[in-house]
Enzyme design. Structure first.
Site, PDB file in Angstrom:
ATOM      1  N   GLY A  45       0.742  -1.105  -0.231  1.00 35.01           N
ATOM      2  CA  GLY A  45       0.052  -0.079  -0.079  1.00 35.01           C
ATOM      3  C   GLY A  45       0.973   1.361   0.046  1.00 35.01           C
ATOM      4  CD  GLN A  50       3.422   5.648   2.808  1.00 30.64           C
ATOM      5  OE1 GLN A  50       2.479   5.109   2.297  1.00 30.64           O
ATOM      6  NE2 GLN A  50       4.437   4.928   3.308  1.00 30.64           N
ATOM      7  CB  CYS A  90       5.486   2.067   7.208  1.00 32.92           C
ATOM      8  SG  CYS A  90       5.051   3.693   6.499  1.00 32.92           S
ATOM      9  CG  LEU A  91       6.494   1.235   0.955  1.00 31.61           C
ATOM     10  CD1 LEU A  91       6.131   1.481  -0.444  1.00 31.61           C
ATOM     11  CD2 LEU A  91       7.794   0.131   0.879  1.00 31.61           C
ATOM     12  CG  HIS A 132      -0.033   0.870   7.418  1.00 31.82           C
ATOM     13  ND1 HIS A 132       0.925   0.179   8.273  1.00 31.82           N
ATOM     14  CD2 HIS A 132       0.458   1.937   6.495  1.00 31.82           C
ATOM     15  CE1 HIS A 132       1.989   0.850   7.762  1.00 31.82           C
ATOM     16  NE2 HIS A 132       1.677   1.658   6.785  1.00 31.82           N
ATOM     17  CD  GLU A 133      -1.021   2.076   2.790  1.00 31.13           C
ATOM     18  OE1 GLU A 133      -0.804   3.269   2.908  1.00 31.13           O
ATOM     19  OE2 GLU A 133      -0.156   1.056   3.113  1.00 31.13           O
ATOM     20  CG  HIS A 136       0.295   6.475   5.936  1.00 27.44           C
ATOM     21  ND1 HIS A 136       1.586   6.962   6.270  1.00 27.44           N
ATOM     22  CD2 HIS A 136       0.595   5.072   5.553  1.00 27.44           C
ATOM     23  CE1 HIS A 136       2.522   5.882   6.384  1.00 27.44           C
ATOM     24  NE2 HIS A 136       2.087   4.907   5.838  1.00 27.44           N
TER      25      HIS A 136
END
Ligand code: ZN
Length: 165
Positions: A45, A50, A90-91, A132-133, A136
């Site tokens: 995701g 991000q 997480c990226l 999670h997304e 963000h």
């Protein structure tokens, strides 16, 4: 072409995001680039903050083959129930993984790239990925869900790797 990722503790990851009101070619191009970037980074995701954009936009793909892209514009969680442990990374926080608690089931309402309403219920990996997304978009990172003890471990790890919290 991939987009430049933003990494913790970049303040853009904490900034409020704006609702998308224009469903034009610019939005479509951004969604396309976000998907390319997510696949290139082997993420499940990616949320707009991000890649430095403070808008309510998320892309995901939780399929094994990585051929089932999901695009969510202005997504919100409208209901949640149950609890499940979720091991996450997480990226924007490379190389750090830990287990947190997430809701087991969520209901999500959003729009697609054309502005049409979409809604679905999610469980398992799709559920935790959506949480999670969407977090963000509210400036929340998965490390915020860690217990105080685990958060101290994260802080030490982050310092050791040259970062400052
Ligand atoms: Zn993330």
């Amino acid at each position: 072409m991939t987009l430049q990722l933003r990494f913790f503790p970049d303040p853009i990851l904490r900034a409020p995001t704006e609702e998308v009101t224009t469903f034009d070619r610019e939005l479509h191009s951004l969604l396309d680039k976000m998907l390319v970037t997510m696949y290139a980074e082997n993420g499940a995701g990616l949320a707009a903050p991000q890649i430095g954009v403070s808008s309510k936009i998320v892309v995901m793909d939780v399929s094994r083959k990585g051929n089932e892209p999901i695009e969510l514009v202005n997504p919100v969680i409208t209901a949640r129930s149950g609890k499940i442990p979720s091991e996450e990374g997480c990226l924007s926080i490379p190389d750090y993984r830990d287990t947190i608690s997430r809701s087991a089931l969520v209901s999500v309402e959003a729009q697609n790239r054309h502005g049409e309403k979409v809604s679905f219920e999610a469980e398992g990996y799709l559920s935790v990925c959506a949480q999670h997304e969407i977090d963000h978009l509210n400036g929340i990172l998965f490390i915020d869900h860690l217990s105080r003890l685990k958060r101290d471990i994260f802080k030490r790890w982050f310092k050791k790797h040259g970062g400052q919290v």
